[in-house]
Structures are given as structure tokens and as C-alpha cells.
Enzyme design. Structure first.
Site, mmCIF file in Angstrom:
data_model
loop_
_atom_site.group_PDB
_atom_site.id
_atom_site.type_symbol
_atom_site.label_atom_id
_atom_site.label_comp_id
_atom_site.label_asym_id
_atom_site.label_seq_id
_atom_site.Cartn_x
_atom_site.Cartn_y
_atom_site.Cartn_z
ATOM 1 N N THR A 188 -1.721 5.601 2.102
ATOM 2 C CA THR A 188 -2.957 4.830 1.990
ATOM 3 C C THR A 188 -3.027 3.912 3.199
ATOM 4 O O THR A 188 -2.084 3.180 3.481
ATOM 5 C CB THR A 188 -2.982 3.994 0.700
ATOM 6 O OG1 THR A 188 -2.939 4.878 -0.429
ATOM 7 C CG2 THR A 188 -4.252 3.154 0.613
ATOM 8 N N ARG A 236 -5.549 6.256 -7.600
ATOM 9 C CA ARG A 236 -5.261 7.687 -7.587
ATOM 10 C C ARG A 236 -5.148 8.233 -9.010
ATOM 11 O O ARG A 236 -5.692 9.304 -9.333
ATOM 12 C CB ARG A 236 -3.983 7.949 -6.796
ATOM 13 C CG ARG A 236 -4.081 7.510 -5.341
ATOM 14 C CD ARG A 236 -2.716 7.390 -4.668
ATOM 15 N NE ARG A 236 -2.023 8.668 -4.621
ATOM 16 C CZ ARG A 236 -0.760 8.808 -4.247
ATOM 17 N NH1 ARG A 236 -0.036 7.737 -3.935
ATOM 18 N NH2 ARG A 236 -0.208 10.002 -4.206
ATOM 19 N N LEU A 282 0.870 -1.167 0.000
ATOM 20 C CA LEU A 282 0.000 0.000 0.000
ATOM 21 C C LEU A 282 0.909 1.220 0.000
ATOM 22 O O LEU A 282 1.989 1.204 0.592
ATOM 23 C CB LEU A 282 -0.887 0.029 1.256
ATOM 24 C CG LEU A 282 -1.980 -1.035 1.388
ATOM 25 C CD1 LEU A 282 -2.723 -0.867 2.708
ATOM 26 C CD2 LEU A 282 -2.968 -0.978 0.230
ATOM 27 N N ASP A 283 0.484 2.288 -0.672
ATOM 28 C CA ASP A 283 1.250 3.528 -0.637
ATOM 29 C C ASP A 283 1.400 4.008 0.799
ATOM 30 O O ASP A 283 0.570 3.698 1.663
ATOM 31 C CB ASP A 283 0.545 4.621 -1.457
ATOM 32 C CG ASP A 283 0.466 4.297 -2.927
ATOM 33 O OD1 ASP A 283 1.292 3.494 -3.401
ATOM 34 O OD2 ASP A 283 -0.429 4.845 -3.603
ATOM 35 N N LYS A 284 2.438 4.789 1.040
ATOM 36 C CA LYS A 284 2.699 5.310 2.388
ATOM 37 C C LYS A 284 1.451 5.937 3.004
ATOM 38 O O LYS A 284 1.114 5.665 4.164
ATOM 39 C CB LYS A 284 3.827 6.349 2.319
ATOM 40 C CG LYS A 284 4.073 7.085 3.628
ATOM 41 C CD LYS A 284 5.084 8.199 3.450
ATOM 42 C CE LYS A 284 5.219 9.017 4.728
ATOM 43 N NZ LYS A 284 6.164 10.162 4.567
#
Length: 306
Positions: A143, A240, A139-141
Site C-alpha cells: 500500500t 482489503r 501501511l501494508d508493504k
């Protein structure tokens, strides 16, 4: 001393005509750079012959991969609180907070999910190398939400295959700009590196990969909409990029949203709400969820109040 493990793979008809580094990354759940390193090190044979990372696999190719088990790394275990949704001898399900980096990288060698997992778990899968032990997907930082890590190689291979074959499903909740009129829709637009800003992804039609996002409108607030997104593919920054592409960027998104933000949120209002998969050993169908973080709940509450 280190020990080695060998994996034997056969390319299916639908997997042919792609680079071997991409094939290995998807099949073994490792990063593409890690796949390239083991290919360069001569740890990969295709039909008993060495190949380069740009070799394109064909149907029925027999691929042998020799992996050295991950050695103790300089990545140190850290006593960081984890929100554990589920855990057994084979996998651990985490509710990752917004702001936590998943694995160490330049500028972030501590305070990551991997540092926390190394402290919490006795063992983690070594397939993805010492920097990303146990990490099957990311997961993105900024998110938040539910994600899985593997505790052994068998579980890692199984979970990576489920994600690759789209047998595992992921549901996200996002707050986006604008009023989405459709009740539901499908965004089918290829994603690749931004032609100018290489730190960003974009919808591009050269050097890109197929990307498909299914969305459903949950609640409308005039200038903002809450949507549920399900990934059919798993590209970097996919939700996104896709929401920005259709004119509805995610609230708080520093890369793809407007510069001026009206809510107090550090990062994008995007949450991995649900992860469904089969247990990597028993095959039992399982579904894990994580409630919306407080900052997203606060935004939605304020929007409901007008």
C-alpha cells in the site's frame, strides 16, 4: 547508559474492560507484542501492583509505565531515497512507495522505511522499541501513500492518541473489482484472524474487533470501480478485507483478490491519499496528501479508454 522515562495514564470510562496490552498499544502507539514484553518485564503497574497482559483495565485505573529509552540497535541506517511531504523537529510525513516494508521483521531487516528514517533523521521516538522507532501507524508493504513518523516521545504520544481517539483522519483511494452501485456506504463488519489461514484476516464474529469503513464511489468502469475509503477504525488489512467481504476486492490484491489479474501492478491498487491531523506540539490543524502512484494512474487511464 540507558535512561528511563515514566508515563502515568488513567483509564477513562470508555476505555474500560479491555486487556491492558491492548490498552497500552493504543495509548502509547506501540505494538501489542512490545506492550506484552514491558508488562512481563515488570515495567507496568496498575494501581501500584504488577499485572499480567490479560488483565482487564477498569475505569479510573492508574497505570504507571516505565520505559527504557531505545538503545542503538542492529537495525542499520541506509541511504534510501525518501519522498518527504513535510518535516519539522517533531514529525516527518512520508509518501511511502508500494513495495517498501515499514519496519524490519523476519526476512526484511534492510530496505525498510525505518532503515531510511534512521539515515534521514537525527532522532526518532523510542516508545515503540528499537525495531519500530518513530512508527506511530503502519501501511501494508504494497500500500502506497502518506504516513507519519514521530521524532520524539511527546509527539509520538500525541499522534498515537489522535489516531486512537479518531481525531486524525485517513483517506484512501482504491481500484476494486466489480460495479459498485451505491454512491456511498458504510461497511460495519468485525475483523479477526482467518480461522484457517492464520496469515490472513477475515470478517469473523468471534475473537474479532469492531471494524468500520466508510466508502464513496468516485468513478465507475463497468467491471471496475474507483472508490474513496475513510477509516473509522484501523484494523490490519481493513480496507482489503472489507472490500472483499462485500464482493469488490481490491485490484492486484494477492491475499484477498482473485488469482487472475488483468493489470500490471505489483500488489494491491490501494493508496493512502490523505492524512489529516493536529500538529503534536502547536495543535495546528494540518492536512497532507500524496498523488496517486503511476501504476494506479495507468490503470485508471486504460479503464477510461475502455
Amino acid at each position: 547508559m540507558s535512561t528511563e522515562k515514566q508515563y502515568c495514564l488513567q483509564v477513562s470510562e470508555t476505555e474500560g474492560n479491555q486487556r491492558i496490552d491492548i490498552y497500552l498499544a493504543q495509548s502509547l502507539g506501540m505494538s501489542r507484542s512490545h506492550a506484552q514484553k514491558i508488562i512481563s518485564a515488570g515495567q507496568v503497574l496498575v494501581n501500584t501492583k504488577l499485572v499480567k497482559a490479560n488483565y482487564k483495565v477498569s475505569c479510573n485505573d492508574n497505570i504507571e509505565v516505565l520505559l527504557t529509552e531505545a538503545q542503538p540497535s542492529e537495525i542499520r541506517p541506509e541511504s534510501i531515497p525518501l519522498s518527504v511531504v513535510y518535516e519539522d523537529d517533531h514529525m516527518i510525513i512520508i509518501n511511502k512507495p508500494r513495495g517498501m516494508v515499514v519496519h524490519p521483521a523476519a526476512g526484511n531487516y534492510s530496505g525498510t522505511l525505518v532503515n531510511a528514517l534512521l539515515e534521514h533523521c537525527q532522532d526518532l521516538s523510542g516508545i515503540n522499541g528499537v525495531i519500530r522507532p518513530g512508527i506511530v501507524h503502519r501501511l501494508d508493504k504494497d500500500t502506497s501513500g502518506v504516513m507519519v513518523a514521530a521524532k520524539n516521545d511527546q509527539a509520538h504520544l500525541n499522534l498515537a492518541l489522535q489516531i486512537k481517539e479518531r481525531q486524525a483522519s485517513r483517506k484512501y483511494i482504491a481500484i476494486v473489482h466489480g460495479n459498485i452501485k451505491e454512491e456511498q456506504g458504510i461497511i460495519n463488519a468485525p475483523i479477526g484472524r482467518h480461522p484457517v489461514d492464520r496469515k490472513k484476516m477475515a470478517v469473523v464474529f468471534t475473537n474479532s474487533k469492531t471494524a468500520i469503513t466508510h466508502f464513496r464511489t468516485v468513478e465507475r468502469f463497468g467491471n471496475y470501480t474507483v472508490v474513496e475509503c475513510r477509516l473509522q477504525t484501523g484494523r490490519t488489512h481493513q480496507i482489503r478485507v472489507h472490500m472483499a467481504h462485500i464482493g469488490h476486492p481490491v485490484v492486484g490484491d494477492p491475499k484477498y483478490g482473485p488469482e487472475k489479474q488483468h493489470f500490471a501492478i505489483n500488489g494491491q491498487a490501494l493508496h493512502s491519499a490523505e492524512l489529516s491531523l493536529s500538529h503534536p506540539v502547536t495543535g495546528e490543524k494540518m492536512c497532507f496528501s500524496a498523488p496517486l502512484p503511476a501504476d494506479m494512474e495507468k490503470i485508471i487511464t486504460s479503464l477510461r479508454r475502455g
